[in-house]
Write a protein that holds these residues in place. Structure first.
Motif, mmCIF file in Angstrom:
data_model
loop_
_atom_site.group_PDB
_atom_site.id
_atom_site.type_symbol
_atom_site.label_atom_id
_atom_site.label_comp_id
_atom_site.label_asym_id
_atom_site.label_seq_id
_atom_site.Cartn_x
_atom_site.Cartn_y
_atom_site.Cartn_z
ATOM 1 N N SER A 123 33.082 -12.546 -23.001
ATOM 2 C CA SER A 123 33.099 -13.781 -23.668
ATOM 3 C C SER A 123 35.157 -14.024 -24.192
ATOM 4 O O SER A 123 35.602 -13.089 -25.296
ATOM 5 C CB SER A 123 32.636 -14.689 -25.235
ATOM 6 O OG SER A 123 32.076 -13.449 -25.860
ATOM 7 N N ALA B 14 27.529 -9.995 -23.448
ATOM 8 C CA ALA B 14 28.233 -11.407 -24.208
ATOM 9 C C ALA B 14 29.763 -11.631 -25.468
ATOM 10 O O ALA B 14 30.239 -11.729 -25.363
ATOM 11 C CB ALA B 14 27.406 -12.119 -25.626
ATOM 12 N N ASN C 9 33.436 -10.892 -30.928
ATOM 13 C CA ASN C 9 33.208 -10.568 -30.197
ATOM 14 C C ASN C 9 32.612 -8.838 -30.189
ATOM 15 O O ASN C 9 31.851 -8.091 -29.171
ATOM 16 C CB ASN C 9 34.313 -10.789 -29.098
ATOM 17 C CG ASN C 9 34.838 -11.788 -28.241
ATOM 18 O OD1 ASN C 9 33.860 -13.032 -28.262
ATOM 19 N ND2 ASN C 9 35.672 -11.186 -26.974
#
Length: 124
Positions: A103, A99, A40
């Motif tokens: 995520s 993202a 991440n």
């Protein structure tokens, strides 16, 4: 009028500097979090680095291509064309940052062993 042009140029330089330093600071913060956040943080760092060239491209476009653009597409559309040149950097970078932020973190490869149960020793 000359002082106004200098002030406008300095404000533009300040804004461009902020546009360069903000993603750079984000990339540094994300790089420091890679050990804790893994994939991440890597996505966020890459997203920040993708956004980094946008103000540079914008500034180069203003200095090199503004006059030819104004002659070919008109003064109204020239600003929009220059904005469109930097838009992919911002959109892809923002997508990667989001993202990374949204995520789910992947579990680490090593499963954690449960803590050993406490052994009670009775003495007689």
């Amino acid at each position: 009028m000359h002082d106004d042009q200098i002030a406008a140029g300095l404000v533009g330089l300040l804004l461009t500097t902020i546009e360069v330093l903000a993603p750079l600071a984000g990339a540094v913060v994300a790089a420091m979090a890679i050990r804790r956040r893994g994939r991440n943080a890597r996505l966020a760092m890459v997203g920040c680095l993708v956004m980094l060239p946008a103000p540079i491209v914008s500034t180069l476009g203003l200095t090199v291509a503004l006059e030819p653009l104004m002659q070919s597409v008109g003064s109204f559309m020239a600003g929009h064309v220059l904005t469109a040149m930097t838009l992919p950097f911002h959109l892809v970078g923002l997508g990667l940052v989001l993202a990374g932020a949204l995520s789910e973190p992947k579990p680490t490869g090593r499963p954690q062993a449960p803590a050993p149960a406490a052994v009670v020793v009775e003495s007689h």
